[in-house]
Design an enzyme around this catalytic site. Structure first.
Site, PDB file in Angstrom:
ATOM      1  N   CYS A   1      80.726 -22.566 -57.764  1.00 24.83           N
ATOM      2  CA  CYS A   1      80.164 -22.365 -59.104  1.00 24.83           C
ATOM      3  C   CYS A   1      78.952 -21.435 -59.022  1.00 24.83           C
ATOM      4  O   CYS A   1      77.967 -21.609 -59.728  1.00 24.83           O
ATOM      5  CB  CYS A   1      79.797 -23.690 -59.757  1.00 24.83           C
ATOM      6  SG  CYS A   1      78.708 -24.750 -58.784  1.00 24.83           S
TER       7      CYS A   1
ATOM      8  N   ALA B   1      84.463 -33.441 -52.241  1.00 24.38           N
ATOM      9  CA  ALA B   1      85.194 -33.859 -53.437  1.00 24.38           C
ATOM     10  C   ALA B   1      84.323 -34.331 -54.595  1.00 24.38           C
ATOM     11  O   ALA B   1      84.708 -34.183 -55.752  1.00 24.38           O
ATOM     12  CB  ALA B   1      86.176 -34.969 -53.069  1.00 24.38           C
ATOM     13  N   ALA B   2      83.187 -34.969 -54.306  1.00 25.83           N
ATOM     14  CA  ALA B   2      82.376 -35.516 -55.396  1.00 25.83           C
ATOM     15  C   ALA B   2      81.848 -34.373 -56.264  1.00 25.83           C
ATOM     16  O   ALA B   2      81.567 -33.284 -55.754  1.00 25.83           O
ATOM     17  CB  ALA B   2      81.224 -36.333 -54.808  1.00 25.83           C
ATOM     18  N   PRO B   3      81.733 -34.610 -57.591  1.00 24.69           N
ATOM     19  CA  PRO B   3      81.873 -35.872 -58.317  1.00 24.69           C
ATOM     20  C   PRO B   3      83.296 -36.298 -58.639  1.00 24.69           C
ATOM     21  O   PRO B   3      83.511 -37.391 -59.147  1.00 24.69           O
ATOM     22  CB  PRO B   3      81.092 -35.617 -59.600  1.00 24.69           C
ATOM     23  CG  PRO B   3      81.240 -34.162 -59.836  1.00 24.69           C
ATOM     24  CD  PRO B   3      81.227 -33.531 -58.472  1.00 24.69           C
ATOM     25  N   GLY B   4      84.299 -35.453 -58.369  1.00 23.40           N
ATOM     26  CA  GLY B   4      85.659 -35.938 -58.434  1.00 23.40           C
ATOM     27  C   GLY B   4      86.554 -35.397 -59.525  1.00 23.40           C
ATOM     28  O   GLY B   4      87.693 -35.852 -59.669  1.00 23.40           O
TER      29      GLY B   4
ATOM     30  N   ASP C   1      83.962 -36.512 -48.778  1.00 24.08           N
ATOM     31  CA  ASP C   1      82.608 -36.080 -49.110  1.00 24.08           C
ATOM     32  C   ASP C   1      81.656 -36.788 -48.151  1.00 24.08           C
ATOM     33  O   ASP C   1      81.924 -37.918 -47.721  1.00 24.08           O
ATOM     34  CB  ASP C   1      82.256 -36.416 -50.561  1.00 24.08           C
ATOM     35  CG  ASP C   1      81.101 -35.589 -51.089  1.00 24.08           C
ATOM     36  OD1 ASP C   1      81.354 -34.585 -51.788  1.00 24.08           O
ATOM     37  OD2 ASP C   1      79.937 -35.933 -50.799  1.00 24.08           O
TER      38      ASP C   1
ATOM     39  N   LYS D   1      88.138 -32.542 -59.752  1.00 25.74           N
ATOM     40  CA  LYS D   1      89.334 -31.901 -59.210  1.00 25.74           C
ATOM     41  C   LYS D   1      90.221 -32.907 -58.494  1.00 25.74           C
ATOM     42  O   LYS D   1      91.450 -32.785 -58.504  1.00 25.74           O
ATOM     43  CB  LYS D   1      88.918 -30.753 -58.281  1.00 25.74           C
ATOM     44  CG  LYS D   1      88.178 -29.646 -59.025  1.00 25.74           C
ATOM     45  CD  LYS D   1      87.701 -28.560 -58.070  1.00 25.74           C
ATOM     46  CE  LYS D   1      86.861 -27.528 -58.806  1.00 25.74           C
ATOM     47  NZ  LYS D   1      85.613 -28.109 -59.359  1.00 25.74           N
TER      48      LYS D   1
END
Length: 466
Positions: free
Chosen positions: A392, A277-280, A297, A282
């Site tokens: 990405c 999840a980080a950096p958060g 995370d 989404k």
């Protein structure tokens, strides 16, 4: 071939139209003569280019050690990232003023020269400041101090006649590793690969995701509202001082990274698991949309920052420190989001150190990890729920090929193509199978300084009801 081509100022100097950054004024440092800021820039460059360490980590450590003021920190970062985006061309120009290659093992000498050259040729730093401080840095370095006079002479000649030589060079060819350009040429075609490379070497604008009222916030922040719903701003100074930051009205998130969650539509009331999840960004999107979010995370430090951001935004999520490869839960979820670890080749414009840290073999290694994560994520999706996979990376092994392999292995999942009427995703960004694929060369129609997008891939996979 390694992307260390031209190291120690070798002999490669093709003369073709360049694809480098256009000059832009550099901020003036505030601490004395600006030497600390330049030292931090050179230290960060050495750590990335020689020690192969991530830029953000080493820069944060170096700037904290020197207690740089915010303006000095920004100046140091600008010098270092400008070098990383233009290293090949800067090396080629410097070579023309050296009678013979520099000796090996000269500590920070090469990086001092590169930083000074970037200031002179790209950042419009006054020559007397860039040259004299580079000489001071050289003489303070035990391995390079005897080259102080050489550095002075080279940089003076560079300041007088280097601009024309620099402008004639093909920065994309000189700075990009051959293996990556070759990969993109095979995947996207030679012409598009060059467009992607040029866009990847440009400094990106600032993209913002707002909770609501995009047009109003675009006006308040002196930005533009993108068709995708994000706000894009040019140079803005300190983020923390922008209107709405302290009130939690918005967060920083590249426009491409904001797209996958938007594809889900209305998530209000849904249970959502955000793996890795980080950096958060989404996590914040899901929470702002009304989902009940569990954010996972394996990095406790990164989750601490995620929690701080959620607090500023007035949003909530259940946060868990765990490795997504082995994470289990007593419940299954309506939505499982897997933004998987990847080569991140779509984010070079924001993270130019990727050019120097990634290797060809990383693609296969990370693709294998992604396959494991996908299999684990699939177990956590409830019948009828959606598995949203994204990376990405611009590499098909981490995107299109990954999904094809997953669907071949998991007959209980089917692809949910992006609807042709989906307003936030132009038809050009949809793959033949209906997945999302953005490129750094997207948004070419925007004004200079506001163009581009992170390279992103996303696919929505629906689990059968039985």
């Amino acid at each position: 071939m390694s992307n260390d081509r031209g190291a120690r100022f070798g002999k490669r100097t093709p003369q073709r139209p360049r694809d480098a950054l256009k000059p832009s004024p550099s901020p003036s440092p505030t601490s004395g003569d600006g030497l600390p800021a330049r030292d931090v820039a050179v230290s960060a460059l050495f750590s990335v280019l020689v020690e192969k360490r991530p830029f953000d980590d080493v820069f944060a450590k170096a700037s904290a050690a020197r207690a740089l003021a915010p303006r000095d920190r920004a100046f140091a970062r600008l010098i270092a990232t400008t070098v990383l985006r233009n290293r090949g061309s800067l090396q080629a120009v410097l070579r023309t003023y050296l009678e013979k290659p520099l000796p090996e093992h000269l500590g920070r000498l090469e990086h001092i020269l590169l930083a000074a050259a970037a200031q002179l040729l790209l950042l419009q730093t006054p020559p007397h400041a860039a040259i004299s401080l580079a000489v001071d840095q050289c003489r303070a370095d035990r391995n390079g101090r005897r080259f102080g006079n050489l550095v002075n002479a080279v940089l003076r000649r560079l300041s007088e006649s280097g601009s024309g030589r620099f402008a004639s060079l093909d920065n994309a060819t000189l700075t990009f590793p051959d293996w990556l350009l070759d990969r993109w040429s095979r995947t996207y075609g030679v012409a598009e690969a060059r467009h992607i490379a040029r866009a990847s070497l440009s400094e990106p604008p600032l993209d913002i995701t707002v909770k609501s009222d995009t047009d109003t916030w675009a006006s308040r922040l002196n930005g533009i509202a993108l068709p995708t719903g994000s706000i894009r701003c040019s140079h803005v100074g300190r983020i923390e001082e922008l209107d709405g930051y302290a009130d939690g009205a918005w967060w920083i998130q590249d426009a491409a990274a904001a797209l996958p969650v938007k594809l889900l539509g209305d998530v209000s009331g849904l249970s959502a698991l955000d793996l890795c999840a980080a950096p958060g960004g989404k996590t914040a999107q899901l929470a702002a949309g009304g989902a009940r979010v569990v954010a996972v995370d394996k990095s406790a430090g990164r989750l601490t920052r995620l929690n701080e951001n959620l607090q500023r935004l007035g949003l909530s999520a259940e946060v868990s420190v765990a490795d997504a490869q082995s994470y289990t839960s007593e419940m299954t979820f309506d939505v499982v989001l897997l933004d998987a670890p990847c080569t991140a080749t779509g984010t070079i414009r924001r993270h130019p150190d990727i050019l120097y840290l990634k290797r060809p073999e990383d693609v296969a290694a990370l693709a294998a990890l992604q396959a494991k994560l996908l299999r684990q994520a699939a177990r956590l999706v409830k019948p009828g729920g959606t598995l949203l996979y994204c990376t990405c990376s611009l590499e098909p092994e981490e995107g299109e090929d990954q999904i094809a392999a997953f669907l071949a292995e998991h007959g209980d999942f089917r692809r949910r193509p992006i609807a042709l009427g989906e307003a936030v995703v132009p038809l050009l960004w949809r793959t033949a199978d209906g997945d999302l694929r953005t490129l750094p060369s997207n948004f070419p129609e925007l004004p200079e300084g506001l163009r581009g997008l992170d390279g992103f891939f996303a696919s929505m996979l629906v689990k059968s009801d039985c």
